[in-house]
Design an enzyme around this catalytic site. Structure first.
Site, PDB file in Angstrom:
ATOM      1  N   SER A 191       0.792  -1.223   0.000  1.00 56.36           N
ATOM      2  CA  SER A 191       0.000   0.000   0.000  1.00 56.36           C
ATOM      3  C   SER A 191       0.828   1.279   0.000  1.00 56.36           C
ATOM      4  O   SER A 191       0.324   2.326  -0.395  1.00 56.36           O
ATOM      5  CB  SER A 191      -0.984   0.000   1.168  1.00 56.36           C
ATOM      6  OG  SER A 191      -0.338  -0.337   2.360  1.00 56.36           O
ATOM      7  N   HIS A 219      -5.564  -3.519  -2.652  1.00 56.08           N
ATOM      8  CA  HIS A 219      -5.297  -2.510  -3.682  1.00 56.08           C
ATOM      9  C   HIS A 219      -5.224  -3.079  -5.097  1.00 56.08           C
ATOM     10  O   HIS A 219      -5.039  -2.332  -6.059  1.00 56.08           O
ATOM     11  CB  HIS A 219      -3.992  -1.766  -3.378  1.00 56.08           C
ATOM     12  CG  HIS A 219      -4.083  -0.930  -2.148  1.00 56.08           C
ATOM     13  ND1 HIS A 219      -4.695   0.300  -2.122  1.00 56.08           N
ATOM     14  CD2 HIS A 219      -3.672  -1.164  -0.879  1.00 56.08           C
ATOM     15  CE1 HIS A 219      -4.649   0.798  -0.901  1.00 56.08           C
ATOM     16  NE2 HIS A 219      -4.031  -0.072  -0.127  1.00 56.08           N
ATOM     17  N   LYS A 256     -12.314  -0.030  -1.750  1.00 56.46           N
ATOM     18  CA  LYS A 256     -11.326   0.672  -2.568  1.00 56.46           C
ATOM     19  C   LYS A 256     -11.819   0.703  -4.020  1.00 56.46           C
ATOM     20  O   LYS A 256     -12.784   1.386  -4.293  1.00 56.46           O
ATOM     21  CB  LYS A 256      -9.956   0.038  -2.348  1.00 56.46           C
ATOM     22  CG  LYS A 256      -9.496   0.401  -0.928  1.00 56.46           C
ATOM     23  CD  LYS A 256      -8.243  -0.222  -0.437  1.00 56.46           C
ATOM     24  CE  LYS A 256      -7.934   0.370   0.953  1.00 56.46           C
ATOM     25  NZ  LYS A 256      -7.230  -0.540   1.829  1.00 56.46           N
TER      26      LYS A 256
HETATM   27  C1  LIG Z   1      -7.328  -0.768   3.278  1.00 56.76           C
HETATM   28  C2  LIG Z   1      -6.632  -2.036   3.571  1.00 56.76           C
HETATM   29  C3  LIG Z   1      -7.174  -2.960   4.471  1.00 56.76           C
HETATM   30  C4  LIG Z   1      -8.370  -2.665   5.326  1.00 56.76           C
HETATM   31  O1  LIG Z   1      -9.551  -2.708   4.612  1.00 56.76           O
HETATM   32  P1  LIG Z   1     -10.815  -1.919   5.152  1.00 56.76           P
HETATM   33  O2  LIG Z   1     -11.956  -2.484   4.426  1.00 56.76           O
HETATM   34  O3  LIG Z   1     -10.556  -0.480   4.878  1.00 56.76           O
HETATM   35  O4  LIG Z   1     -10.882  -2.195   6.641  1.00 56.76           O
HETATM   36  C5  LIG Z   1      -6.542  -4.173   4.601  1.00 56.76           C
HETATM   37  N1  LIG Z   1      -5.410  -4.449   3.917  1.00 56.76           N
HETATM   38  C6  LIG Z   1      -4.841  -3.563   3.079  1.00 56.76           C
HETATM   39  C7  LIG Z   1      -3.599  -3.923   2.350  1.00 56.76           C
HETATM   40  C8  LIG Z   1      -5.437  -2.329   2.889  1.00 56.76           C
HETATM   41  O5  LIG Z   1      -4.877  -1.435   2.073  1.00 56.76           O
END
Ligand SMILES: *Cc1c(COP(=O)(O)O)cnc(C)c1O
Length: 415
Positions: A191, A219, A256
């Site tokens: 990320s 992502h 996302k």
């Molecule tokens: C955003 C994210 C999460 C968490 O997901 P949410 O649905 O926002 O709780 C988990 N792992 C990664 C790699 C992320 O970027």
């Protein structure tokens, strides 16, 4: 005592220049968004910081599916999945998601979660919890997301953090592992750097050392792969000829690129059933609104459609244009000491180095109406403070040129 501790902690954060300001959005999620800082008037800004990579959070079909779903199912689910909260809308979504990952996960079954954080807690603690804690070892990439790190801690298993994407270090640790249950956990797309996990060799290591591989593709889902199925599709192709599909577990998040909220785990049916029966972050929380599952399905439909392909192609073109423009900029101004990290995903890191300079640069861009966050240690390693730029298929080439021109102006005046 407690309030004194809070005051001291806040003061220490402020002294390190680490106080984070929460902005309030006054318009839908979009690349141009009205947002305000505490006590200030809203400003219209061009954002390079959202995870809404395909612009689906405000897509009319997705919005319509949510509205229609709410009319039919109401808003709240009313209870956890195992009480009365599990709705036909969740069930249908799970079937769609299982089918999405069938090429890479043998006997795939999907289980829905309210957030990615909870899905990660569930999959790691749930699987580790199936055997006594002293028989479990977890191997975790050093750059994994905080939710995976917390999940490892909660699992009470032996945890080996291997250096980022270091297959030799991982192999070495696996070779010496006395525990009988071994679980490798990795982000699909990292990320903060935007690079991809080396999935094919990770699968081979899992197979060679009798381990499981959990890939958190928060992502990658929607963004990568010909049909948007994420890192697994991008790196394992159609699945034909892939071995070790009996060792892969995929976590995906829906907040996302999918533009909604929630998450899922896809695993072999018996593992998914074991999570359903035992994982505390699955059992002890209210199921997400069923209408949301309808919106997610609409979004998944777009992602695999012609429109999804077009959006991915545009996104890739933006990334390519950014990389050539930013690379030229870095070379024109060597004194600035900026560096572009290698990444082919919409997460692009421009490393500035010094914390204060990264923050000042972000503030300068904000003064020009561009929102590009500075990311500092401890989120990233010391000396690698950076601008973290994310692109959306809703950005136009003109938006991108604005960013490049602003950075170019700043570099000129800084050196
Ligand atoms: C955003 C994210 C999460 C968490 O997901 P949410 O649905 O926002 O709780 C988990 N792992 C990664 C790699 C992320 O970027």
């Amino acid at each position: 005592m407690l309030r004194e501790a809070a005051r001291q902690r806040l003061q220490a954060i402020a002294e390190q220049g680490q106080t984070r300001l929460r902005r309030t959005a006054h318009s839908p999620t979009a690349v141009h968004q009205w947002a305000s800082l505490p006590g200030q008037e809203p400003l219209r800004q061009l954002h390079f910081c959202s995870n809404d990579y395909l612009g689906l959070a405000s897509h009319p079909s997705v919005v319509q599916a949510l509205v229609d779903g709410a009319r039919r199912h109401g808003v709240g689910s009313g209870a956890s999945h195992l009480v009365t909260g599990h709705h036909a809308a969740h069930e249908t979504l799970e079937q769609v998601l299982a089918a999405w990952f069938e090429p890479w996960v043998e006997q795939a079954r999907a289980l829905s979660f309210s957030t990615g954080y909870m899905a990660n807690l569930a999959v790691v603690t749930g699987l580790a919890g199936l055997v006594p804690a002293d028989e479990v070892a977890i191997f975790s990439d050093a750059l994994n997301h905080a939710s995976l790190i917390d999940a490892c801690r909660l699992s009470r298993a032996a945890v080996h953090r291997y250096p980022h994407a270091d297959l030799q270090a991982l192999e070495h640790a696996l070779e010496r592992c006395p525990q009988r249950l071994r679980i490798i956990v990795t982000d699909g797309v990292f990320s903060m750097d935007g690079d991809l996990a080396p999935l094919p060799p990770l699968m081979a290591l899992a197979q060679a050392h009798d381990a499981w591989l959990v890939v958190d593709d928060a992502h990658g889902l929607g963004v990568l792969g010909a049909r948007g199925r994420g890192t697994v599709e991008a790196l394992l192709g159609s699945g034909v000829g892939v071995t070790a599909t009996d060792r892969l577990i995929v976590v995906g998040t829906l907040g996302k690129a999918v533009g909604a909220a929630g998450a899922f785990v896809v695993a072999q049916a018996d593992l998914a059933e074991a999570l359903l029966q035992t994982a505390r972050p699955y059992i002890f929380t209210t199921a997400s609104p069923p209408a949301l599952a309808d919106a997610v399905r609409a979004s998944l439909g777009l992602i695999e459609s012609e429109e999804g392909s077009r959006r991915r192609a545009h996104l890739q073109a933006l990334v390519a244009r950014w990389r050539s423009g930013a690379q030229a900029l870095v070379q024109r101004h060597p004194a600035a000491g900026w560096a572009l990290l290698p990444s082919q995903t919409p997460i692009q890191a421009l490393v500035i180095g010094d914390n204060r300079r990264a923050v000042a640069l972000s503030a300068e861009l904000e003064g020009l109406g561009l929102r590009v966050p500075a990311i500092r240690p401890p989120t990233v390693p010391t000396g690698t403070a950076r601008l973290r730029i994310t692109f959306s298929s809703d950005h136009t080439p003109h938006d991108l040129e604005r960013l490049l021109a602003a950075l170019s102006d700043i570099a000129e005046h800084a050196t």
